[in-house]
Design an enzyme around this catalytic site. Structure first.
Site, PDB file in Angstrom:
ATOM      1  N   ASP A  74       1.033  -1.303   0.064  1.00 53.46           N
ATOM      2  CA  ASP A  74       0.033   0.069   0.079  1.00 53.46           C
ATOM      3  C   ASP A  74       0.857   1.241  -0.031  1.00 53.46           C
ATOM      4  O   ASP A  74       1.798   1.443   0.852  1.00 53.46           O
ATOM      5  CB  ASP A  74      -0.858  -0.121   1.307  1.00 53.46           C
TER       6      ASP A  74
ATOM      7  N   ILE B 191      -9.495  -0.029   3.173  1.00 54.69           N
ATOM      8  CA  ILE B 191     -10.304   0.532   4.540  1.00 54.69           C
ATOM      9  C   ILE B 191      -9.165   0.122   5.577  1.00 54.69           C
ATOM     10  O   ILE B 191      -8.641  -1.100   5.513  1.00 54.69           O
ATOM     11  CB  ILE B 191     -11.357  -0.492   4.818  1.00 54.69           C
ATOM     12  N   ASP B 192      -8.731   1.134   6.169  1.00 50.49           N
ATOM     13  CA  ASP B 192      -7.988   0.984   7.444  1.00 50.49           C
ATOM     14  C   ASP B 192      -8.394   1.510   8.596  1.00 50.49           C
ATOM     15  O   ASP B 192      -8.464   0.792   9.649  1.00 50.49           O
ATOM     16  CB  ASP B 192      -6.515   1.367   6.950  1.00 50.49           C
TER      17      ASP B 192
ATOM     18  N   SER C 145     -12.843   4.562   4.423  1.00 52.84           N
ATOM     19  CA  SER C 145     -13.446   3.978   5.906  1.00 52.84           C
ATOM     20  C   SER C 145     -14.764   4.803   6.045  1.00 52.84           C
ATOM     21  O   SER C 145     -14.837   5.865   5.499  1.00 52.84           O
ATOM     22  CB  SER C 145     -12.546   4.354   6.896  1.00 52.84           C
TER      23      SER C 145
ATOM     24  N   HIS D 272      -9.286   4.803  -2.260  1.00 54.19           N
ATOM     25  CA  HIS D 272      -8.467   4.854  -0.988  1.00 54.19           C
ATOM     26  C   HIS D 272      -9.480   5.743  -0.169  1.00 54.19           C
ATOM     27  O   HIS D 272     -10.530   6.261  -0.427  1.00 54.19           O
ATOM     28  CB  HIS D 272      -7.068   5.562  -1.465  1.00 54.19           C
ATOM     29  N   GLY D 273      -9.006   5.681   1.070  1.00 50.62           N
ATOM     30  CA  GLY D 273      -9.844   6.756   2.045  1.00 50.62           C
ATOM     31  C   GLY D 273     -11.245   6.335   2.330  1.00 50.62           C
ATOM     32  O   GLY D 273     -12.191   7.100   2.236  1.00 50.62           O
TER      33      GLY D 273
END
Ligand code: G3H
Ligand code: 13P
Ligand code: ZN
Length: 316
Positions: free
Chosen positions: A81, A254-255, A213, A210-211
């Site tokens: 990533d 998702i992190d 969440s 991305h981003g």
């Protein structure tokens, strides 16, 4: 079973998005595999540069190999990533990764193409695919002017040129999301017209969000009630994943949401059991809760229930 990211994309494109989840430790790894198996979903494990240096990059690799043995029914890809050029080469040479992301989005358009192409050449020589990024990730509020939004969002015409000239296999597009727990200060504006336009210009080409969440407000409230301070945290509406998937978004990163689950479980645990100090005690609570979180996310992504079809396609 570790598979190529390209194989997973081929099955998912236009129908559902594959969850790409970052891992850093053992408990997260156990919960991740369990949750994906419980929901019968293929998935992508993401390893960031920070994760590689948190303990030692070999620890993550060893953990993933062990999880592959412990959960023999799992089907997943392993992805770097937000790599820089050297880290991409290191992962390509390791022979362990299914795909790498070269993030040269801070460079000029021409430099981004040149760097990405060098990584693509090295990766393709080893059968590894490459995700690149174009545009500037960052929250775009609904009240901002078109020119302000355009300065951040991926330009679809440039995206088509970038894909053709760099040879990348998938593209992370800026459509108004950002990393972390504070994505929007006002009303969110996800710019689906950007990916819709890119899909028209590059039909069948996998796009990455991305981003992504969702920063559930209930989670934030529980963290704050247990001593946290995350006022104003806000994320992406996960009910929008299904629409994104039809527009070519094949991978959703998702992190932060997983970190929030970890934070909530541990804050509540030590608040409720102040006499405890064995690290395994909150770990035992965390693993099944994390598995449930992953399984629910996969339902929103549409990847839940796809495992048998993916297994059959890989055999066929
Ligand atoms: O995009 C960033 C991911 O959430 C990974 O974060 O670099 O802190 O591991 P990290
Ligand atoms: P979040 O911070 O929204 O979880 O995004 C993670 C991500 O994009 C990793 O590359
Ligand atoms: Zn990211």
């Amino acid at each position: 079973m570790i598979v190529t990211t390209a194989d997973l994309f081929k099955q998912a494109y236009g129908k559902y998005a594959i969850g790409a989840y970052n891992i850093n430790n053992l408990e997260q790894t156990m919960g991740l595999f369990q949750g994906n198996l419980d929901s019968k979903a293929p998935f992508i494990i993401q390893i960031s540069k920070g994760a590689r240096s948190y303990t030692h990059k070999a620890m993550l690799e060893g953990m993933i190999r062990a999880a592959d043995d412990v959960f023999p029914d799992a089907i997943f890809a392993v992805h770097l990533d937000h790599g820089d050029e050297q880290t991409c080469y290191d992962c390509i040479e390791s022979g362990f990764y299914s795909s790498v992301m070269i993030d040269a989005s801070a460079e000029s358009f021409e430099d981004n193409i040149a760097i990405t192409k060098r990584v693509v050449d090295a990766a393709h020589a080893k059968g590894i695919s490459v995700e690149a990024e174009l545009g500037k990730l960052g929250g775009v509020e609904e009240h901002v002017s078109v020119s302000e939004a355009d300065a951040k969002l991926t330009n679809p015409a440039e995206a088509a040129e970038f894909i053709a000239r760099s040879g990348c296999d998938s593209l992370a597009c800026a459509i108004g999301t950002s990393h972390g727990a504070f994505k929007f200060s006002g009303t969110q504006g996800l710019h689906f017209e950007v990916i819709e336009d890119i899909q028209k210009r590059c039909p069948g080409f996998p796009l990455v969000m991305h981003g992504s969440s969702s920063v559930p407000q209930e989670e934030v409230a529980r963290i704050n009630a247990a001593g946290g301070d995350l006022k104003g945290a806000k994320g992406v509406d996960e009910n929008q994943f299904a629409k994104a998937a039809t527009l070519g978004v094949t991978k959703v990163n998702i992190d932060t949401d997983g970190r929030l689950v970890w934070c909530r479980v541990h804050r509540e645990f030590f608040r409720d059991f102040p006499e405890k100090f064995d690290l395994r005690d909150p770990g035992k609570v965390f693993m099944p809760v994390y598995a449930e979180f992953i399984a629910k996310k996969n339902v929103k992504l549409g990847s839940a229930g796809q495992l048998d079809a993916v297994r059959a396609a890989l055999k066929g």
